[in-house]
Motif scaffolding. Structure first.
Motif, PDB file in Angstrom:
ATOM      1  N   ALA A   1      33.626 -31.828  -3.011  1.00  0.00           N
ATOM      2  CA  ALA A   1      34.119 -30.947  -4.065  1.00  0.00           C
ATOM      3  C   ALA A   1      34.123 -31.678  -5.399  1.00  0.00           C
ATOM      4  CB  ALA A   1      35.529 -30.462  -3.728  1.00  0.00           C
ATOM      5  N   TYR A   2      34.274 -30.899  -6.474  1.00  0.00           N
ATOM      6  CA  TYR A   2      34.448 -31.475  -7.810  1.00  0.00           C
ATOM      7  C   TYR A   2      35.466 -30.659  -8.587  1.00  0.00           C
ATOM      8  CZ  TYR A   2      30.816 -27.950  -8.980  1.00  0.00           C
ATOM      9  OH  TYR A   2      30.069 -26.801  -9.112  1.00  0.00           O
ATOM     10  N   ASP A   3      36.220 -31.361  -9.456  1.00  0.00           N
ATOM     11  CA  ASP A   3      37.310 -30.760 -10.226  1.00  0.00           C
ATOM     12  C   ASP A   3      36.954 -30.514 -11.682  1.00  0.00           C
ATOM     13  OD1 ASP A   3      39.429 -30.692  -8.198  1.00  0.00           O
ATOM     14  OD2 ASP A   3      39.296 -32.872  -8.273  1.00  0.00           O
ATOM     15  N   GLU A   4      35.770 -30.945 -12.079  1.00  0.00           N
ATOM     16  CA  GLU A   4      35.332 -30.767 -13.468  1.00  0.00           C
ATOM     17  C   GLU A   4      33.815 -30.791 -13.495  1.00  0.00           C
ATOM     18  OE1 GLU A   4      36.392 -34.085 -15.922  1.00  0.00           O
ATOM     19  OE2 GLU A   4      36.111 -35.528 -14.297  1.00  0.00           O
ATOM     20  N   TYR A   5      33.256 -30.283 -14.573  1.00  0.00           N
ATOM     21  CA  TYR A   5      31.808 -30.316 -14.727  1.00  0.00           C
ATOM     22  C   TYR A   5      31.324 -31.745 -14.966  1.00  0.00           C
ATOM     23  CZ  TYR A   5      31.788 -25.203 -15.330  1.00  0.00           C
ATOM     24  OH  TYR A   5      31.909 -23.850 -15.159  1.00  0.00           O
ATOM     25  N   GLY A   6      30.098 -32.017 -14.495  1.00  0.00           N
ATOM     26  CA  GLY A   6      29.520 -33.331 -14.718  1.00  0.00           C
ATOM     27  C   GLY A   6      28.314 -33.548 -13.829  1.00  0.00           C
TER      28      GLY A   6
ATOM     29  N   THR B   1      26.502 -36.238 -10.695  1.00  0.00           N
ATOM     30  CA  THR B   1      26.875 -36.531  -9.310  1.00  0.00           C
ATOM     31  C   THR B   1      28.145 -37.375  -9.211  1.00  0.00           C
ATOM     32  OG1 THR B   1      25.347 -38.414  -9.355  1.00  0.00           O
ATOM     33  CG2 THR B   1      24.513 -36.347  -8.464  1.00  0.00           C
ATOM     34  N   GLU B   2      28.547 -38.030 -10.325  1.00  0.00           N
ATOM     35  CA  GLU B   2      29.755 -38.861 -10.291  1.00  0.00           C
ATOM     36  C   GLU B   2      31.029 -38.050 -10.079  1.00  0.00           C
ATOM     37  OE1 GLU B   2      29.525 -37.299 -14.371  1.00  0.00           O
ATOM     38  OE2 GLU B   2      28.036 -38.246 -13.046  1.00  0.00           O
ATOM     39  N   VAL B   3      31.000 -36.728 -10.348  1.00  0.00           N
ATOM     40  CA  VAL B   3      32.222 -35.915 -10.185  1.00  0.00           C
ATOM     41  C   VAL B   3      32.374 -35.401  -8.762  1.00  0.00           C
ATOM     42  CG1 VAL B   3      32.186 -35.237 -12.612  1.00  0.00           C
ATOM     43  CG2 VAL B   3      31.144 -33.723 -10.899  1.00  0.00           C
ATOM     44  N   LEU B   4      31.352 -35.575  -7.933  1.00  0.00           N
ATOM     45  CA  LEU B   4      31.388 -35.069  -6.563  1.00  0.00           C
ATOM     46  C   LEU B   4      32.089 -36.071  -5.660  1.00  0.00           C
ATOM     47  CD1 LEU B   4      30.288 -32.587  -4.991  1.00  0.00           C
ATOM     48  CD2 LEU B   4      28.258 -33.956  -4.477  1.00  0.00           C
ATOM     49  N   ARG B   5      33.040 -35.604  -4.865  1.00  0.00           N
ATOM     50  CA  ARG B   5      33.833 -36.514  -4.032  1.00  0.00           C
ATOM     51  C   ARG B   5      34.114 -35.867  -2.676  1.00  0.00           C
ATOM     52  NH1 ARG B   5      39.059 -34.486  -4.161  1.00  0.00           N
ATOM     53  NH2 ARG B   5      39.368 -32.891  -5.758  1.00  0.00           N
ATOM     54  N   GLU B   6      34.294 -36.711  -1.670  1.00  0.00           N
ATOM     55  CA  GLU B   6      34.713 -36.211  -0.363  1.00  0.00           C
ATOM     56  C   GLU B   6      36.220 -36.067  -0.364  1.00  0.00           C
ATOM     57  OE1 GLU B   6      34.229 -37.148   4.418  1.00  0.00           O
ATOM     58  OE2 GLU B   6      33.285 -38.475   2.943  1.00  0.00           O
ATOM     59  N   THR B   7      36.702 -34.954   0.178  1.00  0.00           N
ATOM     60  CA  THR B   7      38.125 -34.673   0.135  1.00  0.00           C
ATOM     61  C   THR B   7      38.507 -33.809   1.330  1.00  0.00           C
ATOM     62  OG1 THR B   7      39.908 -33.803  -1.268  1.00  0.00           O
ATOM     63  CG2 THR B   7      37.828 -32.578  -1.270  1.00  0.00           C
ATOM     64  N   ARG B   8      39.774 -33.449   1.389  1.00  0.00           N
ATOM     65  CA  ARG B   8      40.246 -32.464   2.361  1.00  0.00           C
ATOM     66  C   ARG B   8      40.807 -31.285   1.587  1.00  0.00           C
ATOM     67  NH1 ARG B   8      39.648 -34.032   7.395  1.00  0.00           N
ATOM     68  NH2 ARG B   8      40.586 -32.089   8.075  1.00  0.00           N
ATOM     69  N   LEU B   9      40.437 -30.105   2.014  1.00  0.00           N
ATOM     70  CA  LEU B   9      40.859 -28.877   1.351  1.00  0.00           C
ATOM     71  C   LEU B   9      41.421 -27.907   2.384  1.00  0.00           C
ATOM     72  CD1 LEU B   9      37.837 -28.279  -1.063  1.00  0.00           C
ATOM     73  CD2 LEU B   9      40.128 -29.084  -1.680  1.00  0.00           C
ATOM     74  N   PRO B  10      42.222 -26.942   1.941  1.00  0.00           N
ATOM     75  CA  PRO B  10      42.722 -25.935   2.880  1.00  0.00           C
ATOM     76  C   PRO B  10      41.578 -25.153   3.531  1.00  0.00           C
ATOM     77  CG  PRO B  10      43.922 -25.837   0.800  1.00  0.00           C
ATOM     78  CD  PRO B  10      42.763 -26.760   0.586  1.00  0.00           C
ATOM     79  N   MET B  11      41.791 -24.755   4.767  1.00  0.00           N
ATOM     80  CA  MET B  11      40.801 -23.909   5.435  1.00  0.00           C
ATOM     81  C   MET B  11      40.626 -22.612   4.638  1.00  0.00           C
ATOM     82  SD  MET B  11      39.479 -25.114   8.342  1.00  0.00           S
ATOM     83  CE  MET B  11      39.193 -23.737   9.442  1.00  0.00           C
ATOM     84  N   PRO B  12      39.414 -22.089   4.548  1.00  0.00           N
ATOM     85  CA  PRO B  12      39.197 -20.857   3.789  1.00  0.00           C
ATOM     86  C   PRO B  12      39.936 -19.673   4.415  1.00  0.00           C
ATOM     87  CG  PRO B  12      37.119 -21.963   4.271  1.00  0.00           C
ATOM     88  CD  PRO B  12      38.165 -22.636   5.092  1.00  0.00           C
ATOM     89  N   LYS B  13      40.433 -18.801   3.560  1.00  0.00           N
ATOM     90  CA  LYS B  13      40.937 -17.517   4.037  1.00  0.00           C
ATOM     91  C   LYS B  13      39.749 -16.642   4.417  1.00  0.00           C
ATOM     92  CE  LYS B  13      45.091 -17.704   1.168  1.00  0.00           C
ATOM     93  NZ  LYS B  13      45.866 -17.075   0.060  1.00  0.00           N
ATOM     94  N   VAL B  14      39.977 -15.745   5.368  1.00  0.00           N
ATOM     95  CA  VAL B  14      38.903 -14.873   5.848  1.00  0.00           C
ATOM     96  C   VAL B  14      39.303 -13.435   5.560  1.00  0.00           C
ATOM     97  CG1 VAL B  14      37.391 -14.335   7.782  1.00  0.00           C
ATOM     98  CG2 VAL B  14      38.499 -16.564   7.667  1.00  0.00           C
ATOM     99  N   ALA B  15      38.761 -12.897   4.491  1.00  0.00           N
ATOM    100  CA  ALA B  15      39.137 -11.569   4.032  1.00  0.00           C
ATOM    101  C   ALA B  15      38.526 -10.488   4.923  1.00  0.00           C
ATOM    102  CB  ALA B  15      38.676 -11.383   2.588  1.00  0.00           C
ATOM    103  N   PRO B  16      39.021  -9.250   4.821  1.00  0.00           N
ATOM    104  CA  PRO B  16      38.357  -8.149   5.531  1.00  0.00           C
ATOM    105  C   PRO B  16      36.878  -8.083   5.171  1.00  0.00           C
ATOM    106  CG  PRO B  16      40.466  -7.413   4.668  1.00  0.00           C
ATOM    107  CD  PRO B  16      40.240  -8.794   4.109  1.00  0.00           C
ATOM    108  N   GLY B  17      36.050  -7.887   6.189  1.00  0.00           N
ATOM    109  CA  GLY B  17      34.618  -7.834   5.956  1.00  0.00           C
ATOM    110  C   GLY B  17      33.958  -9.187   5.870  1.00  0.00           C
TER     111      GLY B  17
END
Length: 310
Positions: A10-15, A17-33
């Motif tokens: 993920a990345y938190d700002e424009y830029g 390849t230096e802005v790209l980092r490995e992280t942990r994020l919440p599992m995605p929500k799964v909306a209807p459809g």
């Protein structure tokens, strides 16, 4: 390690390849459809790092942190409400673009609208299936919107590129004769795909006219900056479209951007299973090396898709 989080790039700002980092994020929500897809592979496309650089800021809403990636192959992990057409465990692929930029495919899981999903063709592995959706749909939708068929002679600008090589194969599957521009080092590969290759650059119009004296009936522009050539070789009643040059709108052409349509992707899967469409994978990277995958894609010299494998 929490079951409510996942690995992601993920990345938190424009830029760059230096802005790209490995992280942990919440599992995605799964909306209807929607369905939750457990990612096996995700392909890299130029739009991914162009978005990361801020190139589409005026076009799409971006919600940080952004997980890049719009191409995916994997298995259905969970169903949202009202998705009767899929089941848990189904092997699928998708061009997983949503209406805003946020939760992409460079992660362990991604939520995908069911309308964008197709079943993975049996003839393709996970890597190849991930490399097909965005580029394959771009070529397929442009050619079918131009009603390409067996009576057509098609000129493909950028025939050896990621989208162009799909365009050559799809136009051939639709029954058309195909002429394609490419550098000489790619001519043998294009001939294997059923294309008549011509070198781009000075004299291109004459080289195309030598093969099609009455002009071509369809022009598929996958590179941009070639409108003058298109107009010079197009037959009087010809049709043309571009994914890279809005100026075609002033020349009776169509300016297109690919749409995430699962039924179109299913048609591509059928072409793959019938042996009419091949997907070439050039390089594979683990998730943690996504920045290196971006850097290689930016060089623009690989003859095939660059894939992230989880």
């Amino acid at each position: 390690m929490s079951e409510d989080t996942m690995r992601a790039m993920a990345y938190d700002e424009y830029g760059g390849t230096e802005v790209l980092r490995e992280t942990r994020l919440p599992m995605p929500k799964v909306a209807p459809g929607e369905v939750l897809v457990k990612v096996r592979c995700a392909a890299v496309n130029p739009v991914d790092w162009k978005i990361m650089a801020g190139g589409l800021d005026g076009l799409m809403d971006v919600l940080f942190p952004v997980v890049p990636g719009w191409d995916v192959s994997g298995t259905v992990e969970r169903l949202g409400i009202d998705v009767p057409e899929f089941a848990v465990g189904d092997e699928v692929m998708a061009y997983a673009r949503k209406d805003h930029v946020h939760g992409g495919t460079f992660a362990e899981y991604v939520s995908v609208p069911a309308r964008a999903l197709a079943r993975k063709p049996a003839s393709l592995g996970w890597r190849e299936a991930a490399g097909l959706p965005l580029a394959g749909l771009t070529a397929y939708q442009l050619l079918t919107r131009l009603d390409t068929g067996k009576d057509d002679t098609v000129l493909v600008h950028g025939a050896a590129g990621g989208v162009g090589s799909f365009g050559v194969q799809i136009a051939r599957a639709l029954g058309a004769r195909v002429i394609g521009t490419a550098s000489p080092r790619n001519h043998d590969r294009l001939r294997e795909l059923g294309c008549e290759p011509v070198q781009y650059g000075d004299g291109l119009v004459d080289r195309v006219r030598a093969l099609a004296p009455d002009g071509v009936s369809v022009v598929a522009d996958f590179v941009g900056g070639v409108l003058d050539v298109t107009q010079a070789v197009l037959a009087a009643d010809g049709r043309h479209a571009s994914i890279a040059d809005p100026n075609v709108l002033g020349a009776h052409g169509q300016w297109m951007w690919v749409r995430p349509i699962g039924s179109d992707l299913t048609e591509l899967a059928k072409l793959a299973d019938s042996g009419q469409l091949k997907v070439t994978v050039a390089e594979t990277f683990p998730l943690a090396d996504a920045a290196a995958a971006f850097a290689l894609n930016q060089e623009g010299h690989t003859a095939g898709k660059i894939v992230i494998e989880l």
